[in-house]
Design a protein around this motif. Structure first.
Motif, PDB file in Angstrom:
ATOM      1  N   GLN A   1       1.590   4.277  -3.000  1.00  0.00           N
ATOM      2  CA  GLN A   1       1.358   5.704  -2.817  1.00  0.00           C
ATOM      3  C   GLN A   1       2.577   6.525  -3.235  1.00  0.00           C
ATOM      4  O   GLN A   1       2.591   7.742  -3.098  1.00  0.00           O
ATOM      5  CB  GLN A   1       1.005   5.997  -1.360  1.00  0.00           C
ATOM      6  CG  GLN A   1      -0.315   5.380  -0.927  1.00  0.00           C
ATOM      7  CD  GLN A   1      -0.515   5.413   0.574  1.00  0.00           C
ATOM      8  OE1 GLN A   1       0.164   6.142   1.290  1.00  0.00           O
ATOM      9  NE2 GLN A   1      -1.449   4.619   1.069  1.00  0.00           N
TER      10      GLN A   1
ATOM     11  N   LEU B   1      -6.148  -0.035  -2.139  1.00  0.00           N
ATOM     12  CA  LEU B   1      -5.942   1.418  -2.099  1.00  0.00           C
ATOM     13  C   LEU B   1      -7.232   2.175  -1.884  1.00  0.00           C
ATOM     14  O   LEU B   1      -7.214   3.403  -1.811  1.00  0.00           O
ATOM     15  CB  LEU B   1      -5.266   1.888  -3.398  1.00  0.00           C
ATOM     16  CG  LEU B   1      -3.946   1.194  -3.755  1.00  0.00           C
ATOM     17  CD1 LEU B   1      -3.319   1.856  -4.971  1.00  0.00           C
ATOM     18  CD2 LEU B   1      -2.986   1.198  -2.580  1.00  0.00           C
TER      19      LEU B   1
ATOM     20  N   VAL C   1       0.834  -1.203   0.000  1.00  0.00           N
ATOM     21  CA  VAL C   1       0.000   0.000   0.000  1.00  0.00           C
ATOM     22  C   VAL C   1       0.872   1.257   0.000  1.00  0.00           C
ATOM     23  O   VAL C   1       0.633   2.206  -0.761  1.00  0.00           O
ATOM     24  CB  VAL C   1      -0.953   0.008   1.211  1.00  0.00           C
ATOM     25  CG1 VAL C   1      -1.641   1.365   1.346  1.00  0.00           C
ATOM     26  CG2 VAL C   1      -2.000  -1.092   1.080  1.00  0.00           C
TER      27      VAL C   1
END
Length: 218
Positions: free
Chosen positions: A166, A213, A162
């Motif tokens: 990002q 996400l 995750v």
């Protein structure tokens, strides 16, 4: 020092990127060339990062990308786009592209994005992210398969997936999770291996497909 090669059919674009990047103390543009000369320039100068135009009249950017990926010491490749070429995104990702930048990226932002591969992060301009992921998923979305792939990861690996999705570097992830950079690198390598992908952008696409996400901070 991050060695950069700029590949674009327009001399003005090549000189513009060179003028923006060269003043940075840790970045050196070692070659600025058109598509037809890109492979020879890459062999001669061994860049760490190639900024490669998607559309060029002499040699298609995807063709150049494929040739660069065949080199023994291949560079990280970030495709230069104008956001009107969604049809190229899936092919570029499958062919080994590690990111996408828009040609009108703010000069102050450009140097930071170029530093990303050296820090282990994705080379992806923020306003390209939605176009890249949504366009790719539109053509290749298989949420059930993605969920199965992600189920192979440990809880820590999913957490790191995750964060890397990002755009965080290994150092940023380490600070967030209180881990050493070496430990983060090991986890990232495990994530890429278990997802059977070649780079962090492709891993981020699996995370998006699997819904990891959803609701995560951008």
């Amino acid at each position: 020092m991050i060695r950069v090669m700029v590949v674009d059919d327009e001399a003005l674009v090549r000189s513009g990127f060179t003028m923006i990047l060269n003043p940075a103390a840790d970045i050196e543009v070692v070659a600025a060339t058109c598509g037809g000369q890109a492979l020879a320039a890459a062999v001669e100068h061994a860049p760490d990062l190639a900024l490669l135009d998607v559309r060029m009249p002499d040699v298609d950017g995807l063709t150049v990308l494929a040739r660069l990926m065949e080199l023994p010491e291949r560079p990280v490749v970030a495709m230069l786009t104008t956001l009107d070429s969604d049809e190229y995104i899936a092919t570029a990702l499958r062919s080994g592209a590690s990111g996408f930048l828009v040609k009108d990226t703010d000069p102050d932002e450009l140097a930071r994005l170029v530093r990303s591969p050296a820090a282990g992060a994705v080379v992806l301009a923020p306003r390209v992210t939605a176009t890249v992921i949504s366009g790719y998923l539109h053509h290749h979305g298989e949420h059930r398969a993605a969920a199965h792939m992600v189920s192979r990861l440990s809880a820590r690996e999913r957490e790191i997936l995750v964060l890397l999705s990002q755009g965080l570097s290994n150092a940023d992830i380490g600070r967030r999770l209180h881990l050493s950079i070496g430990t983060v690198k090991d986890h990232v390598s495990a994530v890429l291996a278990k997802l059977d992908v070649g780079n962090r952008v492709q891993a981020a696409l699996w995370a998006q497909r699997a819904g990891l996400l959803d609701g995560a901070p951008a």
